[in-house]
Write a protein that holds these residues in place. Structure first.
Motif, PDB file in Angstrom:
ATOM      1  N   GLU A 159       8.732  -1.597  -1.359  1.00 30.60           N
ATOM      2  CA  GLU A 159       9.170  -1.612  -0.673  1.00 30.60           C
ATOM      3  C   GLU A 159       8.771  -0.220   0.009  1.00 30.60           C
ATOM      4  N   LEU A 160       9.126   0.814  -1.083  1.00 33.82           N
ATOM      5  CA  LEU A 160       8.817   1.749   0.398  1.00 33.82           C
ATOM      6  C   LEU A 160       7.815   2.025   1.236  1.00 33.82           C
ATOM      7  N   SER A 161       6.948   1.100   1.351  1.00 33.67           N
ATOM      8  CA  SER A 161       5.095   1.596   2.211  1.00 33.67           C
ATOM      9  C   SER A 161       5.565   0.788   3.475  1.00 33.67           C
ATOM     10  N   ASN A 162       6.986   0.233   2.664  1.00 33.55           N
ATOM     11  CA  ASN A 162       6.990  -1.086   4.932  1.00 33.55           C
ATOM     12  C   ASN A 162       8.397  -0.821   5.110  1.00 33.55           C
ATOM     13  N   GLU A 163       9.018   0.403   4.674  1.00 32.00           N
ATOM     14  CA  GLU A 163      10.028   0.977   4.978  1.00 32.00           C
ATOM     15  C   GLU A 163       9.548   1.807   6.093  1.00 32.00           C
ATOM     16  N   SER A 164      10.373   1.999   7.608  1.00 27.95           N
ATOM     17  CA  SER A 164      10.426   2.982   8.545  1.00 27.95           C
ATOM     18  C   SER A 164      11.643   3.316   8.780  1.00 27.95           C
ATOM     19  N   ASP A 165      12.603   2.730   8.283  1.00 28.12           N
ATOM     20  CA  ASP A 165      13.813   3.365   7.915  1.00 28.12           C
ATOM     21  C   ASP A 165      13.788   4.852   7.238  1.00 28.12           C
ATOM     22  N   PHE A 166      14.227   6.243   7.514  1.00 26.94           N
ATOM     23  CA  PHE A 166      13.943   7.927   7.050  1.00 26.94           C
ATOM     24  C   PHE A 166      14.801   7.345   5.876  1.00 26.94           C
ATOM     25  N   PRO A 167      16.587   7.085   6.307  1.00 26.50           N
ATOM     26  CA  PRO A 167      16.989   8.076   5.165  1.00 26.50           C
ATOM     27  C   PRO A 167      17.049   6.856   4.065  1.00 26.50           C
ATOM     28  N   ARG A 168      16.818   5.314   4.164  1.00 24.84           N
ATOM     29  CA  ARG A 168      16.086   4.145   3.340  1.00 24.84           C
ATOM     30  C   ARG A 168      15.334   4.625   2.638  1.00 24.84           C
ATOM     31  N   SER A 169      13.807   5.251   3.058  1.00 26.26           N
ATOM     32  CA  SER A 169      12.267   5.945   2.578  1.00 26.26           C
ATOM     33  C   SER A 169      13.065   6.996   1.818  1.00 26.26           C
ATOM     34  N   CYS A 170      14.097   8.133   1.691  1.00 27.21           N
ATOM     35  CA  CYS A 170      14.652   8.647   1.286  1.00 27.21           C
ATOM     36  C   CYS A 170      14.876   8.347   0.050  1.00 27.21           C
ATOM     37  N   ALA A 171      16.575   7.050  -0.092  1.00 30.81           N
ATOM     38  CA  ALA A 171      17.039   6.382  -1.129  1.00 30.81           C
ATOM     39  C   ALA A 171      16.232   5.750  -2.291  1.00 30.81           C
ATOM     40  N   LEU A 172      14.610   5.109  -0.826  1.00 29.93           N
ATOM     41  CA  LEU A 172      13.769   4.668  -2.780  1.00 29.93           C
ATOM     42  C   LEU A 172      12.898   5.854  -3.153  1.00 29.93           C
ATOM     43  N   ASN A 173      13.511   6.869  -2.465  1.00 28.92           N
ATOM     44  CA  ASN A 173      11.655   8.136  -3.191  1.00 28.92           C
ATOM     45  C   ASN A 173      12.651   8.406  -4.366  1.00 28.92           C
ATOM     46  N   SER A 174      14.090   8.489  -3.915  1.00 33.05           N
ATOM     47  CA  SER A 174      15.528   9.212  -5.406  1.00 33.05           C
ATOM     48  C   SER A 174      15.312   7.871  -6.306  1.00 33.05           C
ATOM     49  N   GLU A 175      15.601   6.685  -5.935  1.00 35.99           N
ATOM     50  CA  GLU A 175      15.326   6.164  -7.124  1.00 35.99           C
ATOM     51  C   GLU A 175      14.443   5.864  -7.510  1.00 35.99           C
ATOM     52  N   ILE A 176      12.855   5.749  -7.012  1.00 32.85           N
ATOM     53  CA  ILE A 176      12.255   5.911  -8.147  1.00 32.85           C
ATOM     54  C   ILE A 176      11.350   7.648  -9.151  1.00 32.85           C
ATOM     55  N   ALA A 177      11.889   8.391  -8.158  1.00 35.78           N
ATOM     56  CA  ALA A 177      11.726   9.279  -8.837  1.00 35.78           C
ATOM     57  C   ALA A 177      12.612   9.368  -9.977  1.00 35.78           C
ATOM     58  N   GLU A 178      14.039   8.996  -9.949  1.00 36.64           N
ATOM     59  CA  GLU A 178      15.070   8.032 -11.488  1.00 36.64           C
ATOM     60  C   GLU A 178      14.644   8.077 -12.333  1.00 36.64           C
ATOM     61  N   LEU A 179      13.975   6.643 -11.962  1.00 32.40           N
ATOM     62  CA  LEU A 179      13.221   5.387 -12.921  1.00 32.40           C
ATOM     63  C   LEU A 179      12.027   6.266 -13.510  1.00 32.40           C
ATOM     64  N   ALA A 180      11.333   7.286 -13.035  1.00 31.78           N
ATOM     65  CA  ALA A 180      10.549   7.916 -13.675  1.00 31.78           C
ATOM     66  C   ALA A 180      11.227   8.820 -14.565  1.00 31.78           C
ATOM     67  N   SER A 181      11.991   9.683 -14.052  1.00 33.24           N
ATOM     68  CA  SER A 181      12.620  10.064 -15.248  1.00 33.24           C
ATOM     69  C   SER A 181      12.614   9.928 -16.152  1.00 33.24           C
ATOM     70  N   ILE A 182      13.733   8.885 -16.268  1.00 32.42           N
ATOM     71  CA  ILE A 182      14.146   7.537 -17.690  1.00 32.42           C
ATOM     72  C   ILE A 182      12.813   7.398 -18.498  1.00 32.42           C
ATOM     73  N   ILE A 183      11.685   7.180 -18.160  1.00 33.43           N
ATOM     74  CA  ILE A 183      10.992   6.425 -18.347  1.00 33.43           C
ATOM     75  C   ILE A 183       9.774   7.619 -18.511  1.00 33.43           C
ATOM     76  N   ASN A 184      10.047   9.095 -18.370  1.00 39.18           N
ATOM     77  CA  ASN A 184       9.760  10.093 -19.816  1.00 39.18           C
ATOM     78  C   ASN A 184      10.574  10.571 -20.670  1.00 39.18           C
ATOM     79  N   GLU A 185      11.841  10.191 -20.413  1.00 39.20           N
ATOM     80  CA  GLU A 185      12.674  10.591 -21.449  1.00 39.20           C
ATOM     81  C   GLU A 185      12.206   9.651 -22.425  1.00 39.20           C
ATOM     82  N   LEU A 186      12.028   7.752 -21.772  1.00 38.41           N
ATOM     83  CA  LEU A 186      11.749   7.255 -23.293  1.00 38.41           C
ATOM     84  C   LEU A 186      10.727   7.347 -23.704  1.00 38.41           C
TER      85      LEU A 186
END
Length: 104
Positions: free
Chosen positions: A61-88
């Motif tokens: 979704e991020l690779s096709n996103e042109s809206d900067f605020p939405r791109s930032c939100a997606l990046n934040s969501e991805i980072a949070e998911l990666a953090s959860i994976i790390n903790e698991l």
């Protein structure tokens, strides 16, 4: 056994919530706790795979996103998911020693 575990909404699994020293439990309760934890621990790789699928979807979704605020939100969501994976993974690996006690 549910009294010795608390569901962690962020991780999506129950985690140990033992309020007294391990040796203060009877051998039977220790075995029951260890058995329950081993079942939970065994589900962690599946939970990680679920989160990785969500990350892959969000990255596509991020690779096709042109809206900067939405791109930032997606990046934040991805980072949070990666953090959860790390903790698991930390829970999975840090508690391998506990699992070995089951077989003693």
């Amino acid at each position: 056994m549910e009294e010795y575990f608390i569901y962690d909404n962020r991780l999506g699994i129950p985690i140990p919530d033992v309020s007294k020293e391990w040796d203060d439990f009877t051998k039977q309760v220790q075995q029951d706790i260890l058995f329950r934890w081993e079942r939970i621990r065994g589900s962690i790789p599946d939970r990680i795979a679920e989160l990785e699928n969500i990350i892959n979807y969000k990255q596509a979704e991020l690779s096709n996103e042109s809206d900067f605020p939405r791109s930032c939100a997606l990046n934040s969501e991805i980072a949070e998911l990666a953090s959860i994976i790390n903790e698991l993974w930390l829970w999975y690996r840090a508690n391998q020693g506990i699992s070995s006690k089951m077989h003693q």
